[in-house]
Enzyme design. Structure first.
Site, PDB file in Angstrom:
ATOM      1  N   GLU A  60       2.817 -13.287   4.020  1.00 43.08           N
ATOM      2  CA  GLU A  60       2.434 -13.219   5.406  1.00 43.08           C
ATOM      3  C   GLU A  60       1.823 -14.764   5.555  1.00 43.08           C
ATOM      4  O   GLU A  60       1.766 -15.178   6.840  1.00 43.08           O
ATOM      5  CB  GLU A  60       1.701 -12.138   5.407  1.00 43.08           C
ATOM      6  CG  GLU A  60       2.468 -10.949   5.330  1.00 43.08           C
ATOM      7  CD  GLU A  60       2.786 -10.500   3.965  1.00 43.08           C
ATOM      8  OE1 GLU A  60       2.298 -11.240   3.006  1.00 43.08           O
ATOM      9  OE2 GLU A  60       3.858  -9.571   3.655  1.00 43.08           O
ATOM     10  N   HIS A 129       0.738   2.045   5.153  1.00 46.58           N
ATOM     11  CA  HIS A 129       1.816   1.856   6.548  1.00 46.58           C
ATOM     12  C   HIS A 129       1.229   2.748   7.795  1.00 46.58           C
ATOM     13  O   HIS A 129       1.748   3.314   8.447  1.00 46.58           O
ATOM     14  CB  HIS A 129       3.191   2.750   6.149  1.00 46.58           C
ATOM     15  CG  HIS A 129       3.852   2.039   4.722  1.00 46.58           C
ATOM     16  ND1 HIS A 129       3.521   2.594   3.533  1.00 46.58           N
ATOM     17  CD2 HIS A 129       4.649   1.112   4.542  1.00 46.58           C
ATOM     18  CE1 HIS A 129       4.040   1.832   2.573  1.00 46.58           C
ATOM     19  NE2 HIS A 129       4.813   0.982   3.356  1.00 46.58           N
TER      20      HIS A 129
HETATM   21  C1  LIG Z   1       1.702  -7.889   1.107  1.00 42.07           C
HETATM   22  C2  LIG Z   1       2.856  -7.145   1.602  1.00 42.07           C
HETATM   23  N1  LIG Z   1       3.888  -7.381   2.265  1.00 42.07           N
HETATM   24  C3  LIG Z   1       5.023  -6.634   2.565  1.00 42.07           C
HETATM   25  C4  LIG Z   1       5.350  -5.367   1.863  1.00 42.07           C
HETATM   26  C5  LIG Z   1       6.378  -4.539   2.273  1.00 42.07           C
HETATM   27  N2  LIG Z   1       7.325  -4.647   1.198  1.00 42.07           N
HETATM   28  C6  LIG Z   1       7.032  -3.419   0.241  1.00 42.07           C
HETATM   29  S1  LIG Z   1       8.181  -3.582  -1.056  1.00 42.07           S
HETATM   30  C7  LIG Z   1       8.923  -5.002  -0.499  1.00 42.07           C
HETATM   31  C8  LIG Z   1       9.956  -5.876  -1.300  1.00 42.07           C
HETATM   32  C9  LIG Z   1       9.503  -6.125  -2.583  1.00 42.07           C
HETATM   33  O1  LIG Z   1      10.558  -6.730  -3.567  1.00 42.07           O
HETATM   34  P1  LIG Z   1      10.172  -7.102  -4.969  1.00 42.07           P
HETATM   35  O2  LIG Z   1       8.934  -7.887  -4.907  1.00 42.07           O
HETATM   36  O3  LIG Z   1      11.480  -7.883  -5.285  1.00 42.07           O
HETATM   37  O4  LIG Z   1      10.157  -5.908  -5.545  1.00 42.07           O
HETATM   38  P2  LIG Z   1      11.175  -4.611  -6.063  1.00 42.07           P
HETATM   39  O5  LIG Z   1      11.179  -3.790  -4.723  1.00 42.07           O
HETATM   40  O6  LIG Z   1      12.616  -5.390  -6.039  1.00 42.07           O
HETATM   41  O7  LIG Z   1      10.863  -4.016  -7.279  1.00 42.07           O
HETATM   42  C10 LIG Z   1       8.166  -5.385   0.655  1.00 42.07           C
HETATM   43  C11 LIG Z   1       8.708  -6.528   1.596  1.00 42.07           C
HETATM   44  C12 LIG Z   1       4.056  -4.951   1.253  1.00 42.07           C
HETATM   45  N3  LIG Z   1       4.299  -3.732   0.562  1.00 42.07           N
HETATM   46  N4  LIG Z   1       3.197  -5.811   0.973  1.00 42.07           N
END
Ligand SMILES: Cc1ncc(C[n+]2csc(CCOP(=O)(O)OP(=O)(O)O)c2C)c(N)n1
Ligand SMILES: [Mg+2]
Lengths: 337, 410
Positions: A60, A129
């Site tokens: 972000e 959320h």
């Molecule tokens: C600071 C923050 N930004 C955005 C999100 C929204 N978000 C939740 S999971 C995710 C994707 C994460 O992907 P990854 O790190 O590859 O983990 P995976 O879900 O594949 O295990 C996002 C963008 C969040 N939870 N926290």
């Protein structure tokens, strides 16, 4: 006119802005190919190409930091933070940089950017959320903060925000994306297609920043609300039979004090409502302003209804959410006072 | 105008989108057993190539081969298989429960079970994981009660977190499982702090940080690496590269770097890349990294190469952004099948015993669910009290919250 959900209206606003101005760029997490987790940017990459609408790394601070650089260069970035609850890594970029760039450089550089983010509760999203962090932005000199409550305003305000020359925080109440929500969570959901404010003009139009609107005229008490709480306040007026005048602030900063003052001078009573936590919330600012401008006409203490001062819980969603029951109680108190 | 012509923006794209034929042709998979196993006190600069290869133990014939093999007795490998099967059965039940409206949200780790299950077994009591939402295997392999997990998922009256947290954001200090926040990346650097605390106090505990490929882009990831490097913190920094971050392919977070593991090099942290679908390889590498931490040799960065077979969460539909057959085309196979074939080859397991255990674990999970549902589900039966909502914000409730609770009438 076209029938639009709030998601479609927001998408349409970006489409209009991107079509008119090649300097408008849109980016954020999952915003490009997929079109955003709430689908607000769906189709924009296809339409405008990947250098004007693209996916970003999950950072972000990176999203807002690069947007500031682009804005200073001369573009008009409109970026998405996936949920307002995830804006904090960008807070330094927003507060120390975007908000102050114009002032500290004496206009040598400016940051005309819009930061969109879904806000508020009502979806069983738990503490990550559901937050409503508007007061963290209204407290910062140099930012403007906007919260639409319906598709018509969402489109007009977003176009105005993108065209504005200052950094804008654009908070989208996610519980309103697909339909108005009045807080009666046990009742069937109505879609925007059944609501007059789901009628949205096609093409370019703006709703000016800094202008509130009376959503429900009334004579007994003024209710100040924004976002989801506008609908809750109207429901509370109907449920209690109290002839409340509900004002939708639309923009928190700059604030339309004139509309507020005119109403409170007529009713002599006021209740302020928001989903965000009570203490040091935006309601405190509103109450102070009314006290300063309308003290001698007030017939009762100004009421406040807000989220409890706890993190947003999961199981207790409806215990936490300030629904029409709690707003109704505050209306009765204001009338009794 | 420059003599080089106008500039243009580079935006990486994955190999395949819906409708395309999945293609993992550019994922270089070395044969099992071909990567050396250095001593744990090796200087990081001597093992730079370990960040670009994939350490693998199980070969295509289900045999364990090479220098990283032979570390796990059959009994432990059998337990590993059972753990993974339990995680899978648990995920399947909870997915159904979410579909039935018994909770708001669920996240599976389908295809990634080996990573958390094998890592957990390499830790010692007192060590602490700082997990993401996709490491339920740490709890299940660590013997945490399924019923307690389900109570949390259902946000019911027996929820150990009293309904406050989103489903799957567990907290279990007793089982070396730090409270999951849900904000990405924030806890990676906390794991480093926990490990530094153990060093400051002269204890023997170590910590493990967990992060996804996508979340490595967060600033906190880089903060974790620099602190871990500077103070040689006794921490294992795990990156689960399951190729996707919701709809965003790993190339967006990785950028021009060859691999995520290679991020360690700039910080002078030894970095290893391992086949995340190979229980034996994960366990061997975890042991190596944990031993380094325990011997005060400092941090290790480990990238687990795997694939997110299921949707990101119950709110997601991957058919909108990746080819449907992509998971079948994933070249590292399925972790359960691979360990099963190995154990059958060893003569300590059979198709029949596998089927029998699958049925057993299914009824174990079902029994746990029945027990949990006696305490309620999200929208019916027993639920945490409204009073509990006001508690635990502070150690002692300040007067303003006491007033608010009174106003709420509870
Ligand atoms: C600071 C923050 N930004 C955005 C999100 C929204 N978000 C939740 S999971 C995710 C994707 C994460 O992907 P990854 O790190 O590859 O983990 P995976 O879900 O594949 O295990 C996002 C963008 C969040 N939870 N926290
Ligand atoms: Mg991932």
């Amino acid at each position: 006119m076209a029938r639009m959900s709030m998601i479609e209206a927001i998408r349409d606003a970006m489409t209009v802005a991107m079509t008119r101005d090649p300097g408008v760029v849109v980016f954020g997490e999952d915003v490009g190919y997929f079109g955003g987790v709430f689908r607000c940017t769906q189709g924009l990459q296809q339409k405008f190409g990947a250098s004007r609408c693209f996916d970003t790394p999950i950072s972000e601070s990176g999203i807002v930091g690069t947007a500031i650089g682009m804005a200073a260069y001369g573009l008009r970035p409109c970026v998405e933070i996936q949920f307002a609850d995830y804006v904090y890594p960008a807070y330094d970029q927003i507060v120390s940089e975007a908000a102050r760039l114009r002032y500290r450089s004496n206009g040598d550089f400016t940051a005309p950017l819009t930061i969109r983010m879904p806000t508020g509760g009502g979806i069983f999203g738990g503490q990550t959320h559901s937050q409503s962090p508007e007061a963290l932005f209204t407290h910062v000199a140099g930012l403007k903060t906007v919260v639409p409550s319906n598709p018509y305003d969402a489109k007009g305000l977003l176009i105005a925000a993108i065209e504005d020359d200052d950094p804008i925080i654009f908070l989208e109440p996610k519980r309103l994306y697909n339909g108005p929500f009045d807080g009666w969570h046990d009742r069937p959901v109505t879609p925007w297609s059944k609501h007059p404010l789901g009628e949205v003009p096609e093409g370019h139009f703006t709703v000016p920043l800094g202008k509130a609107i009376v959503r429900r005229p009334g004579a007994a008490v003024t209710v100040l609300a924004y976002g989801t709480m506008v609908h809750v306040a109207i429901a509370a007026a109907e449920a209690t039979g109290i002839d409340a005048e509900v004002i939708d602030l639309r923009t928190l900063l700059p604030l339309d004090l004139e509309t507020i003052e005119a109403s409170v001078r007529r009713t002599g009573r006021c209740v302020v409502v928001h989903e965000a936590t009570l203490t040091s919330g935006f309601g405190a600012e509103l109450v102070a302003l009314i006290q300063e401008t309308c003290f001698y006409v007030l017939e009762a203490p100004i009421g406040r209804v807000a989220g409890w001062d706890t993190p947003y819980p999961h199981a207790q969603e409806w215990d936490y959410f300030p629904g029409p029951g709690r707003v109704g109680d505050a209306l009765r108190e204001a009338m009794a006072g | 105008m420059s003599e080089h012509g106008p500039l243009s923006l580079h935006v990486p794209e994955p190999e395949g989108r819906p409708g395309d034929k999945p293609d993992f042709g550019d994922v270089v998979i070395p044969a099992a057993g071909t990567v050396a196993r250095p001593p744990v006190d090796v200087p990081p600069e001597e093992i730079r190539e370990l960040a670009y290869t994939i350490i693998r133990v199980l070969n295509r014939h289900g045999e364990a081969v090479g220098p990283w093999a032979g570390l796990l007795p059959d009994g432990d490998a059998l337990q590993g298989l059972r753990d993974m099967m339990k995680v899978r059965a648990f995920d399947a039940r909870m997915l159904t429960a979410q579909r039935q409206g018994k909770t708001s949200f669920y996240m599976q780790c389908l295809g990634e079970e080996a990573i958390a299950c094998a890592f957990q077994k390499a830790l010692s009591p007192g060590d602490m994981n700082f997990p993401t939402y996709r490491q339920q295997g740490l709890l299940i392999a660590g013997g945490y009660p399924l019923v307690a997990m389900m109570n949390q998922i259902f946000s019911n009256e027996a929820d150990p977190l009293t309904g406050r947290q989103l489903p799957v954001m567990y907290s279990a200090r007793s089982h070396g499982f730090f409270s999951i926040s849900g904000n990405l990346g924030t806890q990676y650097v906390q794991a480093v702090g926990w490990a530094m605390a153990s060093a400051i106090k002269g204890d023997t505990r170590i910590a493990a940080g967990w992060i996804g490929d996508g979340a490595t882009a967060e600033s906190d990831f880089h903060a974790a690496l620099v602190f871990a490097s500077t103070y040689r913190a006794p921490v294992v920094l795990n990156i689960v590269n399951n190729q996707w971050a919701i709809s965003t392919f790993q190339g967006i977070a990785r950028g021009g770097a060859g691999t995520f593991a290679a991020r360690g090099h700039g910080f002078g942290i030894p970095a290893l890349r391992v086949d995340g679908n190979d229980y034996l390889a994960v366990h061997a590498v975890a042991r190596w990294a944990i031993e380094r931490a325990r011997r005060n040799l400092g941090p290790t960065l480990v990238e687990y190469v795997t694939y997110r077979v299921a949707a990101h969460s119950t709110s997601d539909d991957p058919s909108a952004y990746r080819p449907k057959e992509e998971s079948d085309a994933w070249p590292l196979g399925d972790p359960v099948e691979r360990l099963k074939n190995y154990l059958i080859g060893r003569g300590v397991w059979s198709q029949d015993r596998h089927a029998q255990y699958a049925a057993e674990v299914e009824s174990e999970v079902l029994a746990a669910q029945k027990e949990a549902e006696r305490h309620g589900t999200l929208h019916s039966g027993g639920k945490p009290s409204m009073r509990a909502m006001f508690e635990g914000v502070y150690k002692e409730m300040p007067p303003h919250l006491v007033r608010q609770r009174r106003k709420a009438g509870v």
